[in-house]
Scaffold this motif. Structure first.
Motif, short mmCIF file in Angstrom:
data_model
loop_
_atom_site.label_atom_id
_atom_site.label_comp_id
_atom_site.label_asym_id
_atom_site.label_seq_id
_atom_site.Cartn_x
_atom_site.Cartn_y
_atom_site.Cartn_z
N THR A 23 1.34 75.39 13.72
CA THR A 23 0.38 75.11 14.79
C THR A 23 -0.97 75.77 14.49
OG1 THR A 23 2.13 74.93 16.45
CG2 THR A 23 -0.09 75.36 17.27
N CYS A 114 0.93 70.20 17.29
CA CYS A 114 -0.05 69.91 16.24
C CYS A 114 -1.39 69.63 16.90
CB CYS A 114 0.37 68.71 15.40
SG CYS A 114 1.61 69.07 14.15
N TRP A 274 3.35 66.94 11.47
CA TRP A 274 3.85 68.32 11.47
C TRP A 274 4.28 68.71 10.07
CZ3 TRP A 274 8.07 71.25 10.25
CH2 TRP A 274 8.12 72.54 10.79
#
Length: 456
Positions: A23, A114, A274
């Protein structure tokens, strides 16, 4: 000099450290050149130092302010966690107002996210007197029974501003001024089913600003195309068609919000994004540490554990469902046996009723015959009554005629009596005269006169 860096907060336990790293990288890679972020990481002591080293190195390379790593110790370890795929580290965000005293507001992000665009527009959203801003948690708005349940649990006036807490813009200054952290801590004791999310929505209502869904596109909903919008009532309730289209086609933040994480379900929508950041992150980590196998093994064990937990949950749910079905089948069988007994009793009662009905029909026929006889007798009496009535009317007419004649006779009698009285009166007068004449010796003349009168 006041920093212009945008405060961004991420929190995790040791199991979610690698997703937090992914992230973090997505935020850095999608920022505008002039945008600066001030990162705050709320972590458990068990989080491997390799993440701190790697992420600090990334920030240094990008010329960004150094991150602040805040060790949360064992805070909230005893807090209630209802949803199995969540961590009690999610409660850390409840203390941000006191942890970040130098900041007036911040962006908080879950680590199953994300980021696809620069976060400046989100941060510049005007909060006013609102404590937090977020995207509506659509799944809680339908069906109506779920809404009523949430209202009863949270004890708020209306269910119109309930948001997902995975992406929030938080008004830390307002939260501090109004002493809201104390309320957060009190509500944690209520053991809400959606943990910190329920706490935040309950404590902050109604001072919650609603954001467009592009800032928190949750993959728990059908996000492949607009067909999902037309099928999901909850999406139609919470978002208009155009804002949902904008979110699906160009999301700012993608949130893998339920148990279907991209590292567990490769077919999940946007999972490729991701994994792209994951590959980049592992490559970047190798620049700090040659051997990252320990990190990958730990994460693999965690994912396998999650799979096992999910499979165990599915087996348990399947077992419970099977037990419920078997109980329902047995109940249906018992009800069927009971119904069969009732049917047998009903058939016996029906036979008895039929016999009574047959007897009743016989009695009814007899009664009908008597009724027919009565009707016939009544008809005969009616004829007799009509004949007698006719005779009576004739007799009445005859009587009326006789009464008329009697009245005539009476009238004539009255007249005759009147005449007779007049004659008697004359007779009396003549008699008196006769007596007088007799005295005068005119008897003959009187007798003659009387004879004359009587002759009349």
């Amino acid at each position: 000099m006041e920093s212009k860096a945008i405060p961004v907060v991420l929190s995790c336990d040791k199991n979610y450290a690698l997703p937090m790293y992914v992230t973090f990288l997505s935020i850095l890679k999608n920022r505008e050149k002039e945008t600066e972020y001030q990162f705050y990481f709320l972590i458990q002591p068990e989080v491997d130092n390799i993440y701190r080293e790697t992420m600090d190195a990334c920030l240094a390379e990008e010329g960004m302010p150094a991150a602040e790593w805040i060790d949360m110790g064992h805070a909230y370890e005893e807090a209630y966690v209802h949803v199995r795929h969540l961590s009690y580290a999610a409660y850390y965000r409840l203390r941000l107002a006191s942890l970040l005293r130098e900041q007036e507001k911040c962006i908080y992000l879950d680590v199953d996210i994300c980021v696809c665009r620069d976060l400046t527009p989100l941060y510049e959203t005007e909060l006013g007197d609102d404590y937090i801003a977020g995207v509506k948690a659509a799944g809680y708005y339908y069906p109506e029974s779920k809404v009523r349940k949430q209202l009863d649990m949270l004890q708020i006036e209306a269910f119109d501003r309930y948001i997902n807490s995975g992406v929030m813009l938080m008004n830390l200054k307002k939260i501090r001024e109004d002493g809201l952290e104390q309320k957060f801590e009190q509500l944690v004791e209520n053991k809400f089913t959606s943990e910190d999310q329920d706490v935040l929505n309950c404590a902050c209502y109604p001072h919650i600003k609603i954001l467009e869904p592009k800032y928190n596109l949750m993959t728990k909903y059908p996000v492949a195309d607009m067909g999902g919008y037309d099928e999901e009532k909850c999406l139609q309730i919470c978002y208009d068609r155009e804002s949902w289209r904008a979110a699906v086609e160009d999301p700012v933040i993608i949130h893998f919000a339920d148990f279907r994480k991209p590292w567990l379900y490769l077919e999940q929508a946007f999972a490729d994004r991701w994994w792209g950041f994951f590959d980049f992150g592992i490559s970047r980590m190798r620049q700090q540490v040659t051997d990252v196998s320990a990190v990958l093994i730990d994460f693999y064990k965690f994912t396998q554990y999650r799979h096992a937990v999910k499979e165990g949950d599915l087996r348990e749910e399947s077992k419970k469902r099977r037990e419920r079905y078997e109980a329902r089948i047995q109940k249906i069988r018992d009800e069927k046996s009971e119904l069969n007994e009732k049917l047998q009793r009903t058939y016996a009662e029906k036979s008895e009723i039929n016999a009574k009905l047959k007897k009743t029909y016989g009695e009814k026929s007899e009664i009908n015959a008597k009724l027919q006889q009565t009707y016939d007798e009544k008809a005969e009496r009616g004829k007799q009554i009509r004949a007698l009535t006719k005779e009576l009317q004739a007799e009445k007419k005859k009587t009326e005629k006789q009464e008329l004649k009697i009245a005539e006779y009476k009238e004539k009698s009255k007249k005759l009596e009147s005449r007779l009285k007049k004659r008697e009166k004359k007779y009396d007068e003549l008699f008196v005269m006769y007596k007088k004449l007799e005295k005068r010796s005119i008897v003959c003349w009187v007798k003659k006169l009387i004879r004359k009168i009587r002759g009349k």
